[in-house]
Design an enzyme around this catalytic site. Sequence first.
Site, PDB file in Angstrom:
ATOM      1  N   ASP A  20       0.826  -1.210   0.000  1.00  0.00           N
ATOM      2  CA  ASP A  20       0.000   0.000   0.000  1.00  0.00           C
ATOM      3  C   ASP A  20       0.863   1.264   0.000  1.00  0.00           C
ATOM      4  O   ASP A  20       2.005   1.235   0.459  1.00  0.00           O
ATOM      5  CB  ASP A  20      -0.905  -0.029   1.250  1.00  0.00           C
ATOM      6  CG  ASP A  20      -2.082   0.923   1.124  1.00  0.00           C
ATOM      7  OD1 ASP A  20      -2.326   1.449   0.020  1.00  0.00           O
ATOM      8  OD2 ASP A  20      -2.761   1.140   2.148  1.00  0.00           O
ATOM      9  N   ASN A  68     -10.653  -2.334  -6.306  1.00  0.00           N
ATOM     10  CA  ASN A  68      -9.814  -1.466  -7.151  1.00  0.00           C
ATOM     11  C   ASN A  68     -10.387  -1.274  -8.563  1.00  0.00           C
ATOM     12  O   ASN A  68     -10.004  -0.345  -9.273  1.00  0.00           O
ATOM     13  CB  ASN A  68      -8.378  -2.015  -7.260  1.00  0.00           C
ATOM     14  CG  ASN A  68      -7.558  -1.844  -6.010  1.00  0.00           C
ATOM     15  OD1 ASN A  68      -6.627  -2.614  -5.747  1.00  0.00           O
ATOM     16  ND2 ASN A  68      -7.869  -0.837  -5.197  1.00  0.00           N
TER      17      ASN A  68
END
Length: 246
Positions: A20, A68
């Site tokens: 991340d 996503n």
Amino acid sequence: MIKDKINKELLPRHIAVIMDGNGRWAKKQGKNRIYGHQNGVDSVDRITEAAAELGIEYLTLYAFSTENWNRPQDEVNALMDLFVEAINANMEKLLANNVRLCVIGDHDRLPEKTRTNMQEAINKTNGSTGMTLVLAISYSSRWEILEAAKKIAADYKNGSVDLDGINEEYFASKLATGGMPDPDLLIRTSGELRISNFLMWQLSYSELYFTDVCWPEFKEQQFYEAILDYQSRERRFGKTSEQISK
Ligand code: FPP
């Protein structure tokens, strides 16, 4: 060297990583998000090589979640291209490091080109006998658990399993990670303290390691630090400390 402090007898068999912070890292450099992902590829390469060299058996990287797909289309397209480019560019290295590639996730949603390329790459590394590199792409834990539930319902309906047969081992075998050991260690970069729909069944007893470092800056040193931290933990699996030290 920090690497020499790692106890080879106590290595995690399976390390899972939530990579991340690519976007935030890029923003700090005054660059766009895609620049962040491009720089994240270098960390993927280096951590894969470091893990294989150490003797880690499974490395699972969360590259693209089901959620996503809701990102801006140009970012989604860039990521799909980047996965293929990065895998192709690293094929020699994967083979040299005896790494077997595996992809988990809802592949029906991937663009045809990405799907075909991934399959070719998987086939090329099929003969590798070292570390398994698992890329979670178009993956979410809830998707995976639902898919497993559907497979189990079908098995029940056709009589290949009865209610007593639906135990933990059987359930786990129906997950996308069927046949793999659960992660011993989960690493999440960039300071976020969440699991984000990743391996929720498999992480039940994993040690969790969070670092503020963003993924493009997570390199060998940071990886070894995470393993050393893991090796300082006492894993009790619900038992008492005394039972473990016996
Ligand atoms: C999370 O950062 C990262 C991603 C969604 C993509 C990860 C992809 C790579 C590292 C590229 C290469 C991967 C492979 C497997 C070859 P973010 O965009 O959520 O960052 P932010 O939270 O700062 O916005």
